[in-house]
Design a protein around this motif. Structure first.
Motif, PDB file in Angstrom:
ATOM      1  N   PHE A 213     -51.017 -28.083  30.828  1.00 39.87           N
ATOM      2  CA  PHE A 213     -52.412 -28.828  30.515  1.00 39.87           C
ATOM      3  C   PHE A 213     -52.553 -29.650  31.547  1.00 39.87           C
ATOM      4  N   ASP A 214     -51.623 -30.064  32.571  1.00 40.88           N
ATOM      5  CA  ASP A 214     -52.083 -30.941  33.569  1.00 40.88           C
ATOM      6  C   ASP A 214     -53.011 -30.383  34.670  1.00 40.88           C
ATOM      7  N   ARG A 215     -52.367 -29.116  34.819  1.00 40.62           N
ATOM      8  CA  ARG A 215     -52.950 -28.043  35.746  1.00 40.62           C
ATOM      9  C   ARG A 215     -54.514 -28.176  35.383  1.00 40.62           C
ATOM     10  N   LEU A 216     -54.781 -27.809  34.000  1.00 41.45           N
ATOM     11  CA  LEU A 216     -56.024 -27.760  33.591  1.00 41.45           C
ATOM     12  C   LEU A 216     -56.952 -28.998  33.696  1.00 41.45           C
ATOM     13  N   LEU A 217     -56.266 -29.895  33.443  1.00 42.22           N
ATOM     14  CA  LEU A 217     -57.240 -31.316  33.251  1.00 42.22           C
ATOM     15  C   LEU A 217     -57.593 -31.736  35.187  1.00 42.22           C
ATOM     16  N   LEU A 218     -56.446 -31.231  36.071  1.00 45.13           N
ATOM     17  CA  LEU A 218     -56.665 -31.552  37.330  1.00 45.13           C
ATOM     18  C   LEU A 218     -57.911 -30.703  37.912  1.00 45.13           C
ATOM     19  N   THR A 219     -57.743 -29.591  37.201  1.00 45.64           N
ATOM     20  CA  THR A 219     -58.664 -28.562  37.830  1.00 45.64           C
ATOM     21  C   THR A 219     -60.160 -28.934  37.307  1.00 45.64           C
ATOM     22  N   ALA A 220     -60.111 -29.375  35.957  1.00 48.27           N
ATOM     23  CA  ALA A 220     -61.520 -29.772  35.554  1.00 48.27           C
ATOM     24  C   ALA A 220     -62.122 -30.990  36.296  1.00 48.27           C
TER      25      ALA A 220
END
Length: 530
Positions: A213-220
């Motif tokens: 989920f952290d990668r999702l937020l950072l990519t967003a």
């Protein structure tokens, strides 16, 4: 969109319409024409069934399309809608559900009029309920227009206009033929479809980022163009003090508005007892809570995978973020799975809109017939029954919602629902809480509470940037903006409570202690409840 893409989605749309019309036809054959059957479905639904129906009623196009779009465009600030919509149910559970079920019969006005002079109270509460319902309907109409315009690959006014007209016609058919029983079953089917579709999309988004989920937020955040500011408060509501006050105003409206929504309150009358009403709310909180957690994933997923610019290009308000996300998750516009997933999501969103507009139209037509018509009719016998008037009212309300939906088609649907919540919290919540908990409350206080919240809320919306004075307004070429906030709740909600208090303390009518004692016993024990 490709021709195959459009064909598949249109086929699924047709299936949704056929199934819902089939439910309505089946139910209409097994009903009788009593008011209790039409307004409350005979009070025969179980807590689980009613819980799913409440969830279906509440998880609207604003939730599925609008909130995800706002998160995709504004990141953290879009989360306010998810949090506000969910937290509001605690107020409903602890203060409203059981008491309303015990004190009322079909509408909000039943609760208030139980200890007041009926005529002025019913007219005031009925007027407020219809106003809130129409505002809520407009949001659903706008969502329908955005969705089908995307499906057809056309962003012109004509495509959206015909979609809005079609949805309006369908909702009139559902309400007129099937009443509460058909509306409830449509909402149950829709809730199951919506939760299933949302779970599938959430899983696919998390799989794309290997569960990180952290990668999702950072990519967003990277794709948003705002960097870390995308994940922090202030992107939409933190620019200046006006924006921060708007944030507070919206939060108040979302948290307090649910307990005053007519179509939510009417759902508590469809179960046999107050205990069943409370258990219905527990079911709905579980379903709604899970759904809103998933909208967070979908919103940031749309930002990370589709990108805010692509979302904004498709629809300036972000209403098409989830369908575009589904298209990308399936492999893109030219892929078979992308086409299938987009079509399924579009059909589910369309079913969502159909179910919600049916529930709102039923609640508002009930207010017209049971409150306004019953209060204003002459003493002599009327040629039409109350139920017949409700069916006729559904047509008029549908026409009004269609007209306003065409006017507001470029606004975000979650934002439009925020306005409806503000009006509900300003006009309906004060009179409801005062009636249930204030022994000294009087008829004048009840009437002043309703109009003292309703009139300022509507006036402040008309004088706000929503209507004029900015490029995003309904009328961008004129400027009569005098109120700086987009949501009036911060001002109009306290005014509703103050007006109710002022009307009561200046009233020459003494409060009826005997009726208050009767209502208090009924609300807490259920003794004498319908």
């Amino acid at each position: 969109m490709t021709g195959h893409h459009q064909t598949l989605a249109l086929v699924l749309f047709s299936v949704v319409i056929a199934v819902t019309l089939g439910i309505t036809t089946w139910v209409s054959r097994n009903r009788h024409g009593s008011a209790e059957e039409f307004y409350a479905g005979g009070r025969l639904f179980s807590p689980m069934e009613n819980g799913f129906a409440i969830a279906g009623d509440y998880m609207s196009a604003a939730s599925f399309l609008g909130i995800s779009g706002l998160i995709a465009l504004f990141g953290y600030d879009g989360l306010l809608y998810s949090v506000g919509f969910l937290v509001a149910w605690l107020l409903v559970l602890f203060l409203v559900a059981e008491l309303v079920r015990n004190c009322g019969r079909f509408t909000l006005a039943d609760v208030v009029a139980a200890r007041m002079k009926e005529r002025p109270v019913r007219i005031a509460a009925g007027t407020s309920s219809v106003t809130v319902s129409v505002l809520y309907l407009v949001a659903q109409m706008v969502g329908a227009g955005s969705l089908v315009a995307l499906l057809l690959g056309r962003t012109g006014a004509a495509a959206q206009a015909w979609t809005v007209i079609g949805v309006g016609a369908l909702m009139v058919i559902y309400v007129s033929l099937g009443g509460m029983r058909a509306t409830t079953w449509i909402q149950i089917v829709k809730a199951v479809l919506l939760l299933g579709g949302t779970i599938v999309l959430t899983v696919l988004v998390l799989m794309r980022f290997h569960g990180d989920f952290d990668r999702l937020l950072l990519t967003a955040a990277e794709r948003s163009g705002h960097g870390s500011a995308f994940l922090a408060p202030g992107l939409k509501y933190g620019g200046d003090w006006t924006a921060r006050l708007d944030f507070i105003s919206l939060g108040l409206a979302l948290v307090l508005g649910t307990a005053g929504l007519p179509h939510i309150l009417s759902r508590f009358y469809t179960v046999p007892t107050a205990r069943a009403a409370r258990r219905s709310v527990v079911w709905s909180i579980g379903l709604i809570g899970g759904f809103y957690l998933m909208t967070i994933v979908l919103g940031f997923g749309a930002a990370a995978i589709v990108g805010p610019e692509a979302v904004r290009t498709s629809n300036a308000a972000g209403n098409t973020a989830v369908p575009l996300l589904a298209l990308d998750l399936g492999g893109g516009a030219d892929s078979t799975w992308g086409t299938v997933l987009f079509a399924i999501v579009a059909a589910i969103a369309f079913a969502t809109i159909l179910a919600v507009v049916a529930g709102i139209t039923l609640a508002s037509s009930a207010s017209v017939a049971h409150d306004l018509y019953a209060s204003l009719r002459r003493r002599r016998a009327e040629p039409y029954s109350e139920v017949a008037v409700a069916r006729t009212a559904a047509v008029g309300i549908g026409a009004l919602a269609i007209g306003l939906g065409l006017l507001a088609r470029d606004l975000n649907v979650a934002f439009l629902v925020g306005l409806a919540f503000a009006v509900a919290a300003s006009a309906n919540l004060p009179v409801l809480l005062y009636s249930l908990f204030w022994r000294g409350f009087t008829t004048r206080g009840a009437v002043w509470a309703v109009y003292g919240g309703l009139v300022p809320a509507l006036a402040l919306v008309v004088l706000s940037p929503v209507v004029s004075g900015s490029p995003e307004s309904l009328f961008p070429d004129v400027d009569f903006q005098y109120f700086p906030l987009q949501n009036p709740g911060l001002v109009s909600i306290p005014l509703g409570f103050v007006a109710g208090w002022l009307g009561t303390v200046t009233s020459a009518e003494p409060p009826d202690d005997a009726k208050h004692a009767e209502i208090e016993v009924r609300s807490l024990t259920g003794a004498g409840a319908v």
